[in-house]
Enzyme design. Structure first.
Site, PDB file in Angstrom:
ATOM      1  CD  GLN A   1      -1.205   0.001   3.727  1.00 15.91           C
ATOM      2  OE1 GLN A   1      -1.751  -1.057   3.986  1.00 15.91           O
ATOM      3  NE2 GLN A   1      -1.401   1.095   4.434  1.00 15.91           N
TER       4      GLN A   1
ATOM      5  CB  CYS B   1      -5.124  -1.266   5.204  1.00 18.41           C
ATOM      6  SG  CYS B   1      -5.856  -0.188   6.450  1.00 18.41           S
TER       7      CYS B   1
ATOM      8  CG  ASN C   1      -0.220  -6.559   6.597  1.00 14.91           C
ATOM      9  OD1 ASN C   1      -1.056  -5.704   6.310  1.00 14.91           O
ATOM     10  ND2 ASN C   1       0.680  -6.382   7.545  1.00 14.91           N
TER      11      ASN C   1
ATOM     12  CG  HIS D   1      -3.483  -2.716   9.397  1.00 17.93           C
ATOM     13  ND1 HIS D   1      -3.326  -1.889   8.304  1.00 17.93           N
ATOM     14  CD2 HIS D   1      -2.821  -3.867   9.086  1.00 17.93           C
ATOM     15  CE1 HIS D   1      -2.613  -2.514   7.379  1.00 17.93           C
ATOM     16  NE2 HIS D   1      -2.294  -3.717   7.828  1.00 17.93           N
TER      17      HIS D   1
END
Ligand SMILES: *[C@@H]1O[C@H](CO)[C@@H](O)[C@H](O)[C@H]1NC(C)=O
Ligand SMILES: *[C@@H]1O[C@H](CO)[C@@H](O)[C@H](O)[C@H]1NC(C)=O
Length: 331
Positions: free
Chosen positions: A129, A135, A292, A272
Site C-alpha cells: 500500500q 488497507c 497483509n 488496520h
C-alpha cells in the site's frame, strides 16, 4: 622525523578504527541496501540508534521460549513504534453510520479443519500500500475479487484506486472502513479494472467515468462480532474475509513468522485492515491465515498467522466482513 612517524601512526590507527564496523553497523548497512533506505547524514545517526534499539527488543523477544512467533528485521526496523503507528496505521475514524442489514446467520454452514483459499487460486497477490492509508480499500476489494473468482473461476483484478478516489463515505489515503467500501461497491454494482484505473497510492480526483465498468452483483455481511467459530464456518463456505485489527504493537511491526499472539492487543481499538484467507492449526495452536498489504518482504511473504480462538485476540473477529452470492453481470 619522530613527529612524522608518530603522526603516521595516529593516521593509520584512526583509519583502522574507522574501518572496523560493528555487527550492528553491518546489519544496518545491509538493511539500508535491502530496503532502499537513503538518509541525510543527521537522519542516519538517528535511524541507526532506533535500529539498534529495535534489534535489542527483537533479540529479547526471540530468546523467550514462551513466544510462539519470531520477530526480525523488515522495512520498519528503522522506525520507533510511534512513528510506525503514525505512518502506517489508521487514526481513529468517525464511527460510520449503519447501512442496511449487516448480519445474516446461517446455521447450516459446514466446518473444516483447515481452509486456505490461497491454494485454490482465488486470492489476489500481496499488495504494497505504500504510505497511503488504503488497507481498508485493499482488503475490501480483495474480498470482492476472491468472491467473484470462487464463482467464476477467474481472478479479475478490479480497481482499488477507484474506491480510494471515489467512495465519498471514506477518507481516501487518510483511512476508511472496509464495510463502507463493500457497501459502496455493492451499490455501484461494478468497478473499473485495476488495469484501467491503476493504484497510485495517493488520493486523487475520481475518474470512474474514464473506464468501461466490469459489472457484478455481491451481497456483503458482517460476522457476528467476536464469534470466531462462525467466522471459520463463513470462511470455509464463502471465502476470504476483511478484518479490522489492532496492529499497533511492536510485535506486529517486526513480525516475521509463527503464530502471532499479543497479550496487550485490544479487540476494540482497531487501526488496520487485512484479508483473512483461511485458517488451520499447528498442534493445539489454532491460527488464521492473514494477508497483509505491506508487500511480500513483510512477515511470511506478506502473510501473518494470527491466533484463533484466543478470545478474539487483536479483534480479528470484531469487525469482519465477507461477501456471498457474487457473480459477474453481463454488460
Ligand atoms: C467468467 O468466466 C468465463 C469462463 O468461464 C469467462 O469467459 C469470463 O470472461 C469470466 N468473466 C469475467 C468478467 O471475467
Ligand atoms: C457463535 O457461532 C456459533 C456458530 O454459528 C454458534 O453456534 C454460537 O452459539 C455462537 N456463539 C455465540 C456466543 O454467539
Amino acid at each position: 622525523m619522530k613527529v612524522f612517524i608518530l603522526a603516521l601512526f595516529i593516521l593509520l590507527f584512526v583509519s583502522f578504527v574507522g574501518c572496523v564496523k560493528s555487527k550492528e553497523e553491518l546489519m544496518f548497512k545491509a538493511f539500508q541496501k535491502k530496503f532502499n533506505k537513503v538518509y541525510s547524514p543527521n537522519e542516519k545517526i538517528y535511524r541507526f540508534s532506533v535500529f539498534k534499539d529495535n534489534l535489542n527488543k527483537i533479540h529479547q523477544h526471540n530468546q523467550n521460549p514462551n513466544n510462539k512467533f519470531q520477530l526480525g528485521i523488515n522495512q520498519f526496523t528503522d522506525l520507533t513504534n510511534k512513528e510506525y503507528q503514525e505512518l502506517y496505521l489508521m487514526n481513529e475514524l468517525p464511527k460510520r453510520k449503519q447501512i442496511g442489514k449487516e448480519y445474516e446467520y446461517d446455521p447450516n454452514l459446514p466446518t473444516d479443519d483447515c481452509v486456505d483459499w490461497k491454494d485454490k487460486g482465488v486470492v489476489p497477490n500481496v499488495i504494497d500500500q505504500g504510505q497511503c492509508g488504503s488497507c481498508w480499500a485493499i482488503s475490501a476489494m480483495e474480498v470482492i475479487e476472491s468472491c467473484l473468482a470462487i464463482d467464476n473461476g477467474s481472478l479479475v483484478k478490479l480497481s482499488i484506486q477507484e474506491i480510494i478516489d471515489c467512495d465519498d463515505g471514506s477518507y481516501g489515503c487518510n483511512g476508511g472502513w472496509p464495510k463502507q467500501a463493500l457497501k459502496w461497491e455493492q451499490e455501484q454494482g461494478g468497478s473499473c479494472s485495476a488495469e484501467d484505473y491503476p493504484y497510485t497510492g495517493m488520493t486523487e480526483r475520481c475518474k470512474s467515468n474514464s473506464c468501461k465498468p466490469i459489472k457484478f452483483s455481491i451481497e456483503c455481511f458482517q460476522v457476528l462480532t467476536g464469534n470466531e467459530t462462525e467466522m471459520a464456518q463463513i470462511c470455509a463456505q464463502y471465502g476470504p474475509l476483511s478484518a479490522a485489527i489492532d496492529a499497533s504493537h511492536f510485535s506486529f511491526q517486526t513480525y516475521v513468522s509463527g503464530i502471532y499472539y499479543e497479550k496487550d492487543c485490544s479487540s476494540t481499538n482497531l487501526d488496520h485492515a487485512v484479508l483473512v484467507v483461511g485458517y488451520c492449526n499447528s498442534g493445539d495452536d489454532k491460527y488464521w491465515i492473514v494477508q497483509n498489504s505491506w508487500g511480500s518482504s513483510w512477515g511470511m511473504q506478506g502473510y501473518i498467522w494470527m491466533s484463533r480462538d484466543k478470545n478474539n485476540n487483536c479483534g480479528i473477529a470484531t469487525d469482519a466482513w465477507y461477501c456471498k452470492d457474487c457473480h459477474f453481470d453481463s454488460n
